[in-house]
Design a protein around this motif. Structure first.
Motif, PDB file in Angstrom:
ATOM      1  N   TYR A   1       8.679  30.926   5.122  1.00 33.39           N
ATOM      2  CA  TYR A   1       8.209  31.104   6.163  1.00 33.39           C
ATOM      3  C   TYR A   1       9.207  31.431   7.665  1.00 33.39           C
ATOM      4  O   TYR A   1       9.472  31.559   8.494  1.00 33.39           O
ATOM      5  N   VAL A   2      10.365  29.597   7.203  1.00 27.45           N
ATOM      6  CA  VAL A   2      11.552  29.728   7.568  1.00 27.45           C
ATOM      7  C   VAL A   2      12.547  30.842   7.814  1.00 27.45           C
ATOM      8  O   VAL A   2      13.037  31.552   8.385  1.00 27.45           O
ATOM      9  N   GLY A   3      12.804  31.916   6.221  1.00 31.95           N
ATOM     10  CA  GLY A   3      13.261  32.760   6.749  1.00 31.95           C
ATOM     11  C   GLY A   3      12.193  33.932   7.507  1.00 31.95           C
ATOM     12  O   GLY A   3      13.478  35.179   8.038  1.00 31.95           O
ATOM     13  N   PHE A   4      11.219  34.446   7.306  1.00 32.68           N
ATOM     14  CA  PHE A   4      11.246  35.300   7.351  1.00 32.68           C
ATOM     15  C   PHE A   4      10.915  35.073   9.445  1.00 32.68           C
ATOM     16  O   PHE A   4      10.804  35.807   9.689  1.00 32.68           O
ATOM     17  N   PHE A   5      10.922  33.444  10.079  1.00 35.76           N
ATOM     18  CA  PHE A   5      11.781  33.420  10.993  1.00 35.76           C
ATOM     19  C   PHE A   5      12.492  33.549  11.737  1.00 35.76           C
ATOM     20  O   PHE A   5      12.978  34.629  12.329  1.00 35.76           O
ATOM     21  N   ALA A   6      13.701  33.515  10.694  1.00 38.28           N
ATOM     22  CA  ALA A   6      14.980  33.723  10.818  1.00 38.28           C
ATOM     23  C   ALA A   6      15.003  35.693  11.145  1.00 38.28           C
ATOM     24  O   ALA A   6      15.793  36.734  12.101  1.00 38.28           O
ATOM     25  N   SER A   7      14.699  36.414  10.192  1.00 40.88           N
ATOM     26  CA  SER A   7      14.941  37.399   9.811  1.00 40.88           C
ATOM     27  C   SER A   7      13.699  38.166  11.104  1.00 40.88           C
ATOM     28  O   SER A   7      14.374  39.632  12.043  1.00 40.88           O
ATOM     29  N   GLY A   8      12.706  38.219  11.922  1.00 38.31           N
ATOM     30  CA  GLY A   8      11.735  38.996  13.097  1.00 38.31           C
ATOM     31  C   GLY A   8      12.500  38.016  13.962  1.00 38.31           C
ATOM     32  O   GLY A   8      13.056  38.688  14.454  1.00 38.31           O
ATOM     33  N   SER A   9      13.293  36.783  14.457  1.00 36.91           N
ATOM     34  CA  SER A   9      13.826  37.196  15.590  1.00 36.91           C
ATOM     35  C   SER A   9      15.391  38.175  15.778  1.00 36.91           C
ATOM     36  O   SER A   9      15.507  37.529  16.776  1.00 36.91           O
ATOM     37  N   VAL A  10      16.363  38.238  15.070  1.00 35.58           N
ATOM     38  CA  VAL A  10      16.908  39.052  14.747  1.00 35.58           C
ATOM     39  C   VAL A  10      16.479  40.590  15.418  1.00 35.58           C
ATOM     40  O   VAL A  10      17.133  40.746  16.487  1.00 35.58           O
ATOM     41  N   LEU A  11      15.442  40.803  14.958  1.00 32.05           N
ATOM     42  CA  LEU A  11      14.967  42.186  15.798  1.00 32.05           C
ATOM     43  C   LEU A  11      14.160  41.863  17.395  1.00 32.05           C
ATOM     44  O   LEU A  11      15.033  42.373  17.973  1.00 32.05           O
ATOM     45  N   ALA A  12      13.913  40.984  17.565  1.00 31.68           N
ATOM     46  CA  ALA A  12      12.603  40.146  18.121  1.00 31.68           C
ATOM     47  C   ALA A  12      13.714  40.250  19.352  1.00 31.68           C
ATOM     48  O   ALA A  12      13.790  40.378  20.567  1.00 31.68           O
ATOM     49  N   GLY A  13      15.200  39.566  18.976  1.00 31.70           N
ATOM     50  CA  GLY A  13      15.705  39.423  19.837  1.00 31.70           C
ATOM     51  C   GLY A  13      17.208  40.127  20.813  1.00 31.70           C
ATOM     52  O   GLY A  13      17.500  40.085  21.617  1.00 31.70           O
ATOM     53  N   GLN A  14      17.157  40.939  19.754  1.00 31.41           N
ATOM     54  CA  GLN A  14      17.502  42.228  20.425  1.00 31.41           C
ATOM     55  C   GLN A  14      16.895  42.816  21.485  1.00 31.41           C
ATOM     56  O   GLN A  14      17.451  43.089  22.224  1.00 31.41           O
ATOM     57  N   ALA A  15      15.382  43.300  21.211  1.00 31.81           N
ATOM     58  CA  ALA A  15      14.481  43.462  22.298  1.00 31.81           C
ATOM     59  C   ALA A  15      14.622  42.923  23.493  1.00 31.81           C
ATOM     60  O   ALA A  15      14.755  42.481  24.825  1.00 31.81           O
ATOM     61  N   THR A  16      14.352  41.338  23.176  1.00 32.02           N
ATOM     62  CA  THR A  16      14.090  40.350  24.187  1.00 32.02           C
ATOM     63  C   THR A  16      15.826  40.363  25.059  1.00 32.02           C
ATOM     64  O   THR A  16      15.489  40.848  26.448  1.00 32.02           O
ATOM     65  N   ALA A  17      17.129  40.468  24.464  1.00 32.51           N
ATOM     66  CA  ALA A  17      18.491  40.853  25.595  1.00 32.51           C
ATOM     67  C   ALA A  17      18.410  41.823  26.248  1.00 32.51           C
ATOM     68  O   ALA A  17      18.779  41.723  27.286  1.00 32.51           O
ATOM     69  N   GLU A  18      17.601  42.965  25.423  1.00 36.62           N
ATOM     70  CA  GLU A  18      17.847  44.168  26.422  1.00 36.62           C
ATOM     71  C   GLU A  18      16.804  43.826  27.591  1.00 36.62           C
ATOM     72  O   GLU A  18      17.080  44.554  28.625  1.00 36.62           O
ATOM     73  N   LEU A  19      15.754  43.143  27.669  1.00 35.89           N
ATOM     74  CA  LEU A  19      14.622  42.655  28.608  1.00 35.89           C
ATOM     75  C   LEU A  19      15.767  42.127  29.742  1.00 35.89           C
ATOM     76  O   LEU A  19      15.088  42.132  31.059  1.00 35.89           O
ATOM     77  N   THR A  20      15.865  40.789  28.896  1.00 35.71           N
ATOM     78  CA  THR A  20      16.361  40.133  29.934  1.00 35.71           C
ATOM     79  C   THR A  20      17.615  40.140  30.423  1.00 35.71           C
ATOM     80  O   THR A  20      18.764  39.551  31.196  1.00 35.71           O
TER      81      THR A  20
ATOM     82  N   THR B   1      21.127  40.006  28.716  1.00 36.37           N
ATOM     83  CA  THR B   1      21.829  39.372  28.074  1.00 36.37           C
ATOM     84  C   THR B   1      21.659  39.887  26.536  1.00 36.37           C
ATOM     85  O   THR B   1      21.709  40.735  26.100  1.00 36.37           O
ATOM     86  N   GLY B   2      22.932  38.822  26.335  1.00 34.66           N
ATOM     87  CA  GLY B   2      23.423  39.209  24.884  1.00 34.66           C
ATOM     88  C   GLY B   2      22.371  39.026  23.600  1.00 34.66           C
ATOM     89  O   GLY B   2      21.402  38.467  23.632  1.00 34.66           O
ATOM     90  N   ASP B   3      22.232  39.388  22.513  1.00 34.99           N
ATOM     91  CA  ASP B   3      22.025  39.084  21.354  1.00 34.99           C
ATOM     92  C   ASP B   3      21.309  37.806  21.478  1.00 34.99           C
ATOM     93  O   ASP B   3      20.127  37.215  20.498  1.00 34.99           O
TER      94      ASP B   3
ATOM     95  N   LYS C   1      23.065  38.031  11.883  1.00 36.69           N
ATOM     96  CA  LYS C   1      22.490  38.560  12.027  1.00 36.69           C
ATOM     97  C   LYS C   1      23.083  40.031  12.276  1.00 36.69           C
ATOM     98  O   LYS C   1      23.212  41.076  13.328  1.00 36.69           O
ATOM     99  N   ASP C   2      24.532  40.083  12.116  1.00 32.60           N
ATOM    100  CA  ASP C   2      24.840  40.885  11.822  1.00 32.60           C
ATOM    101  C   ASP C   2      25.285  41.519  10.390  1.00 32.60           C
ATOM    102  O   ASP C   2      25.469  43.081  10.174  1.00 32.60           O
TER     103      ASP C   2
END
Length: 466
Positions: free
Chosen positions: A112-131, A133-135, A344-345
């Motif tokens: 679940y820590v791993g799923f947190f990490a992988s999910g944060s990458v995709l969501a972080g891209q969307a959050t970055a576009e909304l705010t 900011t960078g990834d 993330k890359d």
């Protein structure tokens, strides 16, 4: 430690939820699991069925079969929540011992820590576009919101599920209409060609997706009144999870069949571009972040419960202070965010494969837990003994741990991953049926051994309470 029925901030962790604090209806399981599955990672999972060689028709059918079968196993765990008033993994102490349960628990935490990490990458891209900011900033912001939501706990998680189920459903209807304008659906449906190994791969993809929820699904049903029908809890959980995932995965199948690598190269950008520009694009970035927030909160909350259960087995701890709760959740956030930023890359592609490999460890646990709860203990546990290493369940249950180990080993010849392929995969045409073996073998072994064990010890528990 008591909690007002109207309190928003949750106080309970692995301790039993008393009747006075129970609330809600079984329908809440439908909205929670619908919202948790209407999200972009489920879309990618469906797309993989086509990427690995499937056609549209049989990929959709295979995914549907896996979602129903895997979802039924997951929903059987959900039905345990109202009866016992306990989070999911604390129940493992009845099978593996108060301390022996740490074996599957450590793997649950890692996954679940791993799923947190992988999910944060995709969501972080969307959050970055909304705010704007960078990834990196997007990932950190998303992780912080996830942690705060998980720390508030059960009530806000279900509110989030209700919101996500409506918002994400509307977004998927809109995106589906836009997608159908781009594809020749009749041509895709006409190109049906059944290939058994590829079909079984689609089944395995969705079944594994559902089985991953098993170690924490009862965490979100345990506050339901004790009188809640187990059948209602089962069906609402199954329908929400299977419908949400099948909807997302079918969308992924159609996207992969029509867009292929364009989608897989940048999933977030493709979905947003499909929807439009300007305000519509911003709304879709929000929907992507909301969908990932729902599932990431579940992963964080489940990871927190698993950590408390693991440590509590050695400290006989039942309750945890708000400060301790925040510390556990903060640790998950820090570790998960660090992994997300490092990978993330490029790293997360192989890391996701490793996480899928970890699912191998949860099918035997699921089989043992369900056989013990429904067939051996008849839905009754001696709840005080779950917190006492010197009680009837003992500290370590080596017989159950042995069955668990055999279940793990039995899967290896049938397993397919990028870094390991079992010797019996080729004779089966490349199909991965390890999850079926991982359910059947330990379930049968545990049942046979439990039937022979004396009623006061060994595997057989005819517990009280619940």
């Amino acid at each position: 430690m008591t909690e007002s029925p109207k309190s928003l901030v949750e106080r309970r962790s692995i301790d039993v939820v008393p009747d006075a604090e129970r609330h809600g209806r079984a329908f809440s399981q439908f909205t929670l699991w619908l919202g948790a599955n209407l999200q972009i990672t489920a879309v990618v999972t469906g797309a993989l069925a086509v990427v690995f060689g499937g056609d549209v028709v049989w990929s959709v059918v295979g995914l549907a079969l896996g979602n129903v079968v895997g979802g039924a196993v997951m929903a059987l765990h959900s039905a345990q929540g109202p009866k016992l008033g306990l989070p999911q993994m604390i129940q493992s102490r009845a099978q593996f011992g108060v301390r022996g349960a740490v074996v599957p628990l450590l793997l649950v935490i890692l996954m679940y820590v791993g799923f947190f990490a992988s999910g944060s990458v995709l969501a972080g891209q969307a959050t970055a576009e909304l705010t704007h900011t960078g990834d990196t900033t997007g990932i950190v912001l998303f992780a912080a919101v996830t942690a705060v939501t998980a720390a508030v706990g059960y009530r806000v998680i279900h509110v989030l599920g209700r919101i996500a189920s409506v918002v994400c459903a509307l977004a998927f209807v809109y995106l589906g209409i836009r997608l159908l304008d781009r594809v020749d659906l009749s041509a895709l449906l006409a190109d049906a060609r059944f290939d058994l190994p590829v079909f079984l791969l689609a089944v395995s993809l969705s079944a594994s997706w559902q089985l991953a929820f098993g170690p924490y699904v009862a965490d979100y049903s345990r506050y339901l009144p004790r009188t809640t029908s187990a059948r209602a809890t089962f069906w609402w959980t199954l329908s929400g999870s299977a419908l949400g995932s099948q909807w997302s995965m079918t969308f992924g199948v159609l996207v992969a069949a029509s867009a292929g690598g364009v989608f897989l190269d940048d999933q977030v950008a493709y979905v947003v571009e499909l929807g439009g520009t300007g305000l519509v694009a911003s709304l879709l970035y929000f929907v992507i972040a909301l969908g990932k927030l729902t599932i990431n909160v579940l992963n964080t909350y489940g990871g927190f419960m698993s950590m408390v259960t693991s440590i509590g087995g050695f400290r006989t701890q039942k309750e945890i202070s708000p400060r301790g709760r925040a510390a556990y959740i903060g640790l998950i956030m820090v570790v998960g965010t660090t992994v997300a930023l490092l990978g993330k890359d490029s790293f997360l592609t192989s890391f996701k494969d490793f996480l899928l490999f970890l699912l191998t460890f949860f099918t035997p646990w699921s089989a043992i837990n369900l056989v013990d709860y429904y067939l051996i203990s008849k839905e009754r546990y001696d709840i005080p003994a779950l917190f006492d290493p010197h009680g009837r369940y003992g500290a370590w249950r080596w017989d159950a741990l042995t069955v668990y180990g055999v279940g793990l080993l039995a899967q290896l010849p049938f397993l397919v991953t990028h870094f390991y392929t079992g010797p019996l995969v080729d004779p089966l045409g490349g199909a991965d049926v390890s999850w079926i073996v991982g359910l059947v073998v330990p379930a049968l072994l545990y049942w046979l051994l439990a039937r022979r064990a004396p009623a006061t010890g060994g595997l057989a528990q005819d517990g009280m309470g619940g």
